[in-house]
Structure formats: structure tokens, C-alpha cells
Design a protein around this motif. Structure first.
Motif, PDB file in Angstrom:
ATOM      1  N   TYR A   1      -2.531  99.112  14.706  1.00 27.60           N
ATOM      2  CA  TYR A   1      -2.103  99.625  16.008  1.00 27.60           C
ATOM      3  C   TYR A   1      -2.015 101.145  15.942  1.00 27.60           C
TER       4      TYR A   1
ATOM      5  N   LYS B   1      -0.251 102.071  12.543  1.00 28.54           N
ATOM      6  CA  LYS B   1       0.653 101.137  11.894  1.00 28.54           C
ATOM      7  C   LYS B   1      -0.037  99.781  11.787  1.00 28.54           C
TER       8      LYS B   1
ATOM      9  N   PHE C   1       0.551  95.427  11.427  1.00 30.44           N
ATOM     10  CA  PHE C   1       1.422  94.257  11.497  1.00 30.44           C
ATOM     11  C   PHE C   1       0.549  93.011  11.536  1.00 30.44           C
TER      12      PHE C   1
ATOM     13  N   GLU D   1       5.760  96.487  22.616  1.00 30.22           N
ATOM     14  CA  GLU D   1       7.038  96.904  22.042  1.00 30.22           C
ATOM     15  C   GLU D   1       7.898  95.693  21.698  1.00 30.22           C
TER      16      GLU D   1
ATOM     17  N   LYS E   1       6.610  94.300  18.435  1.00 27.03           N
ATOM     18  CA  LYS E   1       6.947  95.157  17.288  1.00 27.03           C
ATOM     19  C   LYS E   1       8.387  94.920  16.850  1.00 27.03           C
TER      20      LYS E   1
ATOM     21  N   ASN F   1       9.406  93.444  13.224  1.00 25.36           N
ATOM     22  CA  ASN F   1      10.350  94.132  12.332  1.00 25.36           C
ATOM     23  C   ASN F   1      11.541  93.241  11.988  1.00 25.36           C
TER      24      ASN F   1
END
Length: 988
Positions: free
Chosen positions: A877, A956, A958, A975, A978, A982
Motif C-alpha cells: 500500500y 507499507k 499487510f 483505514e 489497517k 494492526n
């Protein structure tokens, strides 16, 4: 005496000394002499070092031309002449642009290798300054072209264009191109000003440009071909002698891409200025007539076909041109169809057109097919009776009859004619795929109808009283035995004819039978001969004419067929009549015939179940495969009338509701909808009508549906919209209803938005909103799409008037602190100011504070089951949008995966989530652990090895499961995911 002897001795010694010295000197010279190095260069390089005198020029040009180039050219022309005589064209469809297809030539490469060898020897042993050397190279490139060796052909033409470019200083600028009146020039200049210039030798370089473009077209590199041809078309120095060939290639480019309207103008130029043979230009004129005819310009089409006749082509093309004139004349405004038919009738009476009598009947049928199908069938049956070895015309006639019956919904008759077409058509038949597809589908339809009719016959016979049944069977035994020994007369024992399952076919509709020739002798009966030919091909295949072919090639097949065991019992298969035909006459008795009769309750129930299944499958075939909802509805209506309590009644009622609604039968659709809701309220079909979400779906079904949905979704992301719709139809046909049905419908609506008109897209998304009012995720996504469609004009106007600041280099200046707000959106609230407002009770005199916007919805991301298979993606990303960054990452990671993960087959692709959020996707990992391992690997190596030029702060990584990825794309809530990642994947 002694003195003379001493003098003699002294003289000998001196001689020996001198001789030894001479030998020593000679030996030393032999040792020190340098070894001569053999010059192994080809003769052409050696000759290039010699002076280019008039004598050498005359000798080299003459020998190169007549000893090598001439014979190689003659050999190539012989190969091409042989190609032109191998093909049998179908003049009723668009002719191939050239009388051969390079990828299907199947030539003996020895002949073309001989051309290459002769031309190559000329290049190697003759002076390279000879003016025929470039022509020899051109022959080599052509030979590679006809071999289908595109790489060597392209390299040869490129070599000609660079090596034989102009060398004079005054012409050097044309090699790299120069601007003359804003036109690019790459051609070699040719002197064309006087009459004598036509006899001068022409450089092959300009010809090589055209052949290079031709290779590009065969490789389907249409952009490269178009660029080269456009340059040559505007080149001020391109020779006039090649303008016809240039226009021909332009026409070939459009024709190959199916752009028929654009093909017309360059093809006219090619016919006018081309230097091809009479047959080649006649072929182009015929294609031009076909193009005009397809564009509904019959007058121009007739002019083109008259031009074909004027060029005196071969008899077959001349005949078809005259036929096409008659067909085009039927389309002219105010023309009478009967006049065209009369013209074809007059042709039939001429002796020179007698070999084409079946083709004349075929074209007469084509003229009247739309207005009078029965009259067309009459002409086509007459065509089948004509004796003609032309199997292509026989194939076209069979297919035309099949098509008429197919569109008249006479599927059983159409199936037999498609089967006859498939049995005799060649592998290059234009509609071979269509014929095979329809034959297979209609074969399945015929099997169901046969089974229904057969079981009806068996049930009727089983329902007779025992004495009548026994008498009927005994009588039939006698008939069958006599039939096996001698043909049975027509009309004998019509009652049991139903049992033999022959009553389903009307003899007047049998392939090749016009209804009046059923009793003809075999060699006069076209239907019998065609069916016999089909049976011969089915059994023995395509065989060359030779002596004792059956003994040498088929004896083993015949002997094995004769060794099959014979029993007194009927084999256990569904087709009773076929099994009886296999038995010898002495083995047939009443018990054999009665073996499959449903005389017991169990057998009767089994027979009825077969019929129920056949009716049910028949309805699905009509709707799903033949796209004929009317016959599908009739099949299910018959099923409900015959078996009102069948176990699939709920599904059948729901299907009738859907099909009636699709056809606009509002009242019938409402009636079946009410039946499903009232009588089958607890079923998944009722739930689907109400909510679109069926209940109690097992894991296997869910897994299968999810696999299809994933394939459809990935096809949508990659732009394969036809595949999306195909998979949607497959899912509807295979599963009818599933837990992913709402997502399938939304995906279909999004595909329609991409492929259909604006109104079609709006209607599709509105239908989803109306259908799923209780599904929050689907409703929210569909509403967002609907709002975007309704505000499309405002978005376009806003972006058109948007002023973007740019720096001195022309790059857009992006301020990350500025958020874009469209004109229809409300201003973003100033949270700092609104937070400082003291909240007071609302009164008439007090100002009411502006409420902050509601929090974004929570996306229901979930962790997958650890025990079940849970495919994952790895996502890169980017924190800022940049096409350069995405392209750099995509290229480097693709290279990295090709080297480090060959066996894993990791695919790398870009993915646009929103206009401001672009990602790189790595897929597909079978489990979460595999995805995490890959994530750890690339996270450590990215900044130092894989993408060192991209800053680590700009991206980043993920991982995300397949189900969560689908949710992410629907909600665009990056968002939210994310935070989910996390929380659930990152450990401190």
C-alpha cells in the motif's frame, strides 16, 4: 702428382664447407619463414576489396540475377501457385483476403528451404555491391514468411532496411527521417520522372518495408503495422509503383481486424493501382462486393461483382459473382424478389452452370429464407438431391436446413441436420464451432424428448390388459423377425411404431428426404445416400481411394465387431429400440420385448421418475443453453400438469416466476410468486424472493459458490467483463440460489455499468437496491454507485473546469494538506472551532451548534477459520499516489518473484482501490502462514534489494484474506482494515 692430389683434397674440403654452410643457411631460412594463414572469408567479402570495374559490375550483376535470383524466384512462384490450387473457398461468407492462410499452409518446407538456399548462395559467393543482392535477401525474407517463421522474416526485412539504406551524403538524412513539409521520410528515392525509369532496377528496400508490415499483421502486432504503414503513406519519396501494394496492406489490416467499413476505400485503391495478377484483382473485387453487400449498399455491390466477371476469373468465382448480383438485386429499392429468382432459374438452364445446380438452389433458398422459410426448405431439399461431389456445398445446404428448423424451434429436426453437417464438414469450415455447439446441445434436448416419448409408449403398452399386451408383443415379434430378414412395408403396425420410438420423427423431415422419395431405390434417394455416407465416415473415417482398403485397414475392426457375444436378454440401457436392433432375429421373443415394460409399481415409479427428471432438465436446457424461455416455461408447465406433486415443485414454481417476470408476463409472474410465498414459505426460494438470502447452505455448496464468485470478481478487476457475465449465468444455472447471490447481482450490475449504456447501468443498480433493502453492505455500496452515476455530469463538469497548479517542469503541485471537495458536498466542518462551542439547550433565541459528522461505519472484517483453507493476498500500500512508484514496484517484484518463487507461481498486479489509493497485489497464498512468511521476506529485502530507489516511508505491507479483500473493495474502507490488521496481526 702429389701436388695435384693435395689441391684436389683442398678443393673438396672447401666444397664441403661451402655446402654445409649453404645447407645451414637454407635450413635456417626454412625455420624462420612465417606460416601462411588460410583466408577463410566468404568469396563475397574478398570480392568487396577489389575494384568495382565496369567489367566486374556487368559480370556480377548478370550472374547473380540469372544464375541464382531468377531460379530462386521461379521456385517460390511455383510454391505459391501450388498453394492457390489447394484451397476450396466458401463464397457465401467473407473470402479470406489472400487465397491461403499462412498458419495453415502445411507446406513441404523443403521447397522453401531450397529458395532460401539458392538466394543465400548468391549472397555468399557474389560481390555484395551487385544490385541484385538486396533482391536475394528479399526472397529469403519471403520464404521465411511463407514458412511462418516470423522472427527470421522480420529480422531479414530489418536487415535490408538498414544495410541497403542510401549511402550518399545528400540522401543520408532520409535514413533517419527528415521533415519535408511536416512529413517524415524513410523511403529510398527512386527515379520515376521519365519513361525509361520503369526499366531501371528498383531497390528492394521499399518492398521490404511493406513485407515487414505484413509480418507485423500476421503476428497481430497491429499498432506496429499501423505506425509503419502510416509513415509510408505520407512519405513524399515512397515510390508510386508500390502505392497499390501499400493500399492493399492497409485494406488487409482493417479486414483482419473486422473493420469492414474502413476496408472499402483502401481496397478500391488496391484494385485500381495494384500490380497483382488477374485472379488476385478479381478476388479483391469479389471481397469489395461482399463488403458493400454487408454494408447494405446493393448498387455498389453489383458494380463490384460485375467487375469480377469482366476480369474473366475461374468458373467458380464467375458463377458466384453472378449469383451475388442476383442476391444484391433482390435488395435494391423497388426490386422484385421474383426477378432475382428468375435470373437464377435462367442460369440453371444454361449448360455451363449445370455443375452448380445445387448451389443455385441454395442461393434461391437464401433469397426467400426470411420471407418464406418453407419455400426455402423446398429449394434446399432439391439441392440435396443434386449429384455433386462438392462436399462444401453439401455442408452449407445441411446447415441452412438446420438453421431454419432451429429458429423455428423444431429442435429435433435441427439436431439431425446439425449432426449431418458435422459429419461431413471439414476442419476449416467457418461455422464449425457453432455447428458442434448446437449439435451437442440439441443432442441433449433430443435425448430428453426421446426418453419422455419412449417411457410414454412403454407405459401405454404396460397399461393394456394382459391378453391384449401379449397379443401385441407376439405380433411385434413376428414383424421384427421379418424386418430383420426383409424390409417391412411402410405403414405396417402403426400401434407398436410408438414403442420402437420412430413416431417422433416425421419421414418428410428426415435429412435429405423431401417427403416424396421414402420408397425410392437407394441410389436415387438422396437422404439414404447422405445418411449412408455419414455412417461410412463415422465407422471408417476419411479414407483415400485405394484397392482393398477394407481388407488392409478395416479387417481388424470388422472382425472385432463380429466377435461380440449375443444373449437372449435385452441389454440394460435406456434406448429399448436400439438394443432390440442389436439382437439377431432368433433371439427376439415376447419376454425380450416385455423386459423393460413398467408392469410393476416399482418399475412404473422408476419410469415416471425418469420422465420427471427429463422434463426438469429439458426446461433448464431450453432456458440456459438455447435461451428460449418460452419453451422452458412450456416444459415446466407440462411437468406440473403430468406430475403435480413432484419433489422439485418449489424450485419449478420459482423458476416459472423468474422466467415469466423476465418475459414481462406480470400477471403470471405475480401468480407464481404468490404460490411460492404461500405454499413454500419456509423454503430458500421464498426467502430469496423476499430477502435474496437463502438459508441452510452447506459448506460444500458455499465453497463451490465462493470459488465461482472469486473467479468472477477477479475477472471484473482485470476487465474481462464477458467472463463475469458468463460465470454469473453458470452460478445461476448450477446453484440457482446461494448466500453470495446479492454479491453476484451487485457484480453483474457493476459489469453492466462498465459495458452497457448509462440508462442500463442505472436500471441495473436500481434493481439491486430494490431487491436487497435488508442487506446493509450491499445496499450501502449500491447506493454509493447510484449516487455517483446520478452525479456523473457534475463530476465531469467539475474536473473539466479544475485548475491544477504546475511547477516549471510541468508536474502537478500536490498539497497533502488540501482535501478535494466536490461542489455538491457540504463543507468539511472545522472540528477545532466546533469543539470550542459551548453546547446549550436549543431555544428560539440561542444559536444551535452545528453537529459533527457521524462516525464512519464499522467494516465487519473477520478472522478466518484456522482449520479451513483460507487463501490470502499480500498487499503493498502506497502512502502517496504516483504511477512511477507503482510501475517501478510492479516491475521489480515481478522480476524478484520470477527468480525466487518460481514454483509458488506468485502473481503480481496493480490494483486501483480508489482514484487516490493504488496498491500492488501479490496472490494467491493458500494460507495465512504462507502469506505472513512472504510478507516477512519482502519486508526485509524491499528497501535494500528489491526496490532500493523507493523510500521505505512511501509504502507499507499487510496481508488480507480473500473474504476481507472483497469487503475492502466493496467498502473502500482502507483505514478500517489497517486498524483491523494492526490489532490482529501485529504483535509487540
Amino acid at each position: 702428382m702429389n701436388c695435384s692430389r693435395s689441391l684436389y683434397v683442398r678443393a673438396c674440403v672447401v666444397s664441403l664447407i661451402l655446402c654445409s654452410g649453404a645447407l645451414a643457411v637454407f635450413g635456417q631460412s626454412q625455420v624462420n619463414k612465417p606460416v601462411k594463414v588460410e583466408d577463410r572469408r566468404p568469396p563475397s567479402e574478398k570480392m568487396a576489396e577489389k575494384r568495382w570495374t565496369i567489367k566486374r559490375r556487368l559480370v556480377q550483376n548478370t550472374v547473380t540475377r540469372y544464375n541464382y535470383y531468377y531460379h530462386a524466384k521461379l521456385k517460390l512462384e511455383g510454391v505459391l501457385k501450388g498453394i492457390n490450387t489447394q484451397r476450396q473457398d466458401n463464397y457465401n461468407v467473407f473470402l479470406p483476403f489472400y487465397p491461403f492462410s499462412v498458419d495453415k499452409l502445411n507446406l513441404n518446407t523443403t521447397d522453401l528451404d531450397s529458395v532460401i538456399q539458392k538466394a543465400s548462395v548468391a549472397v555468399q559467393i557474389h560481390d555484395p555491391r551487385s544490385k541484385w543482392i538486396d533482391d536475394c535477401y528479399l526472397l529469403v525474407g519471403k520464404a521465411y514468411y511463407y514458412k511462418g517463421d516470423w522472427e527470421n522474416a522480420n529480422n531479414t526485412f530489418k536487415y535490408i532496411n538498414t544495410t541497403f539504406a542510401p549511402k550518399k551524403k545528400s540522401e543520408y538524412s532520409t535514413v533517419i527521417g527528415r521533415s519535408e513539409d511536416s512529413q517524415l521520410s524513410v523511403s529510398s528515392r527512386e527515379k520515376e520522372k521519365n519513361w525509361f525509369s520503369r526499366f531501371r532496377h528498383k531497390s528492394a528496400r521499399n518492398d521490404a518495408f511493406l513485407w515487414q508490415a505484413r509480418v507485423y499483421l500476421e503476428e497481430k502486432k497491429h499498432d506496429e503495422a499501423q505506425s509503419l504503414l502510416n509513415i509510408l503513406e505520407t512519405d513524399p519519396y515512397f515510390p508510386r509503383r508500390l502505392e497499390g501494394q501499400l493500399a492493399e496492406l492497409q485494406a488487409y489490416r482493417f479486414y483482419k481486424q473486422g473493420l469492414y467499413r474502413e476496408t472499402i476505400e483502401p481496397l478500391k485503391v488496391a484494385i485500381k493501382k495494384g500490380k497483382g495478377s488477374r485472379d488476385e484483382r478479381a478476388r479483391m473485387s469479389y471481397i469489395l462486393g461482399q463488403l458493400y453487400f454487408s454494408q447494405n449498399v446493393p448498387d455498389s455491390a453489383m458494380d463490384a461483382f460485375r467487375d469480377v466477371i469482366a476480369r474473366k476469373p475461374d468458373a467458380l468465382m464467375d458463377f458466384n459473382a453472378r449469383v451475388q448480383i442476383a442476391r444484391a438485386n433482390a435488395k435494391v429499392s423497388g426490386a422484385n424478389m421474383e426477378q432475382s429468382l428468375a435470373a437464377l432459374q435462367r442460369m440453371m438452364r444454361k449448360e455451363r452452370f449445370l455443375p452448380f445446380k445445387d448451389a443455385l438452389y441454395y442461393n434461391m433458398a437464401s433469397i426467400v429464407a426470411n420471407d418464406d422459410p418453407n419455400r426455402a426448405l423446398d429449394y434446399l431439399h432439391k439441392a440435396l438431391k443434386v449429384e455433386n461431389p462438392n462436399m462444401l456445398q453439401k455442408t452449407l445446404t445441411f446447415k441452412a436446413i438446420a438453421d431454419i428448423h432451429y429458429f423455428q424451434k423444431n429442435y429435433l429436426i435441427a439436431q439431425r441436420y446439425y449432426d449431418s453437417t458435422a459429419s461431413i464438414m471439414g476442419p476449416e469450415f467457418a461455422d464449425a464451432e457453432l455447428v458442434n455447439t448446437r449439435k451437442e446441445v440439441l443432442t441433449e434436448v433430443a435425448k430428453r424428448i426421446d426418453l419422455i416419448n419412449q417411457e410414454d409408449s412403454l407405459q401405454r403398452i404396460a397399461a393394456l390388459p394382459a391378453d391384449q399386451r401379449e397379443a401385441l408383443l407376439a405380433r411385434k415379434v413376428t414383424i421384427i423377425r421379418n424386418e430383420k430378414n426383409a424390409p417391412v412395408k411402410k405403414g405396417e403396425d402403426q400401434q407398436y411404431q410408438a414403442y420402437n420410438n420412430n413416431n417422433r420423427y416425421n419421414n418428410s423431415n428426415a435429412p435429405g428426404n423431401n417427403g416424396d422419395a421414402a420408397g425410392d431405390w437407394y441410389f436415387y434417394n438422396t437422404g439414404s445416400k447422405s445418411s449412408g455416407y455419414s455412417e461410412f465416415k463415422r465407422r471408417w473415417g476419411n479414407r483415400q481411394l485405394s484397392d482393398n482398403w477394407r481388407r488392409s485397414q478395416g479387417a481388424s475392426i470388422a472382425s472385432s465387431a463380429n466377435k461380440q457375444p449375443l444373449t437372449d436378454e435385452l441389454p440394460a440401457t435406456d434406448n429399448v429400440a436400439a438394443n432390440i436392433d442389436r439382437l439377431p432375429a432368433d433371439s427376439i421373443n415376447s419376454n425380450v420385448l416385455a423386459a423393460n415394460l413398467p408392469v410393476t409399481p416399482e418399475k412404473l415409479a422408476e419410469s415416471r421418475t425418469k420422465q420427471m427428471d427429463a422434463w426438469y432438465e429439458l426446461g433448464k436446457l431450453y432456458h440456459d443453453k438455447l435461451e428460449n424461455p418460452r419453451d422452458a416455461i412450456a416444459s415446466y408447465d407440462s411437468l406440473l400438469a403430468r406430475f403435480p406433486d413432484n419433489p422439485r415443485k418449489a424450485e419449478i414454481m420459482y423458476s416459472l416466476y423468474v422466467w415469466h417476470e423476465k418475459m414481462g408476463h406480470t400477471q403470471e409472474a405475480a401468480r407464481y410468486k404468490q404460490i411460492v410465498l404461500s405454499q413454500f414459505g419456509g423454503t430458500s426460494y421464498a426467502n430469496y424472493i423476499q430477502f435474496g438470502l437463502p438459508k441452510d447452505e452447506n459448506k460444500e455448496r458455499t465453497k463451490a459458490v465462493s470459488a465461482i464468485y472469486e473467479s468472477a470478481y477477479m475477472a471484473y478487476l482485470t476487465g474481462n467483463y464477458d467472463t463475469v457475465l458468463t460465470l454469473k449465468r453458470q452460478a445461476d444455472s448450477a446453484f440457482q440460489f446461494s448466500s453470495l447471490q446479492s454479491r453476484f447481482d451487485l457484480l453483474e450490475a457493476m459489469t453492466i455499468i462498465k459495458t452497457g449504456t448509462e440508462d442500463e447501468g442505472k436500471n441495473a443498480i436500481a434493481a439491486v437496491i430494490k431487491k436487497y433493502p435488508g442487506d446493509d453492505i450491499i445496499l450501502r455500496q449500491a447506493t454509493m454507485i447510484s449516487d455517483a452515476l446520478n452525479k456523473k455530469k457534475e463530476v465531469v463538469d467539475y474536473l473539466s473546469n479544475l485548475q491544477v497548479a504546475r511547477d516549471s517542469a510541468g508536474n502537478a503541485i500536490v498539497d497533502e494538506n488540501i482535501s478535494i471537495r466536490y461542489p455538491w458536498q457540504s463543507p468539511k466542518p472545522d472540528l477545532k472551532d466546533s469543539a470550542a462551542v459551548v453546547q446549550k439547550p436549543a431555544t428560539d433565541s440561542a444559536a444551535v451548534a452545528v453537529a459533527p459528522p457521524p462516525p464512519p461505519p464499522v467494516t465487519p472484517y473477520k478472522l478466518g477459520d484456522e482449520k479451513a483453507a483460507n487463501p490470502h493476498f499480500v498487499v503493498m500500500y502506497f502512502t502517496r499516489v504516483s504511477k512511477v512508484l507503482v510501475d517501478e514496484a510492479l516491475a521489480q517484484f515481478s522480476k524478484y518473484n520470477a527468480e525466487k518463487h518460481v514454483t509458488d507461481k506468485v502473481e503480481t498486479s496493480s490494483f486501483v482501490l480508489t482514484p487516490t489509493e493504488i496498491m500492488v497485489i501479490f496472490r494467491l497464498f493458500p494460507s495465512e502462514d504462507k502469506a505472513l512468511d512472504y510478507l516477512d521476506e519482502i519486508s526485509k529485502s524491499a528497501s535494500s534489494v528489491i526496490i532500493p530507489r523507493i523510500k521505505p516511508t512511501e509504502y507499507k505491507f499487510f496481508i488480507i484474506s480473500r473474504e476481507n479483500f472483497i469487503l475492502l473493495n466493496n467498502t473502500k474502507d482502507i483505514e478500517g482494515y489497517k486498524k483491523f490488521f494492526n490489532t490482529n496481526y501485529i504483535t509487540e
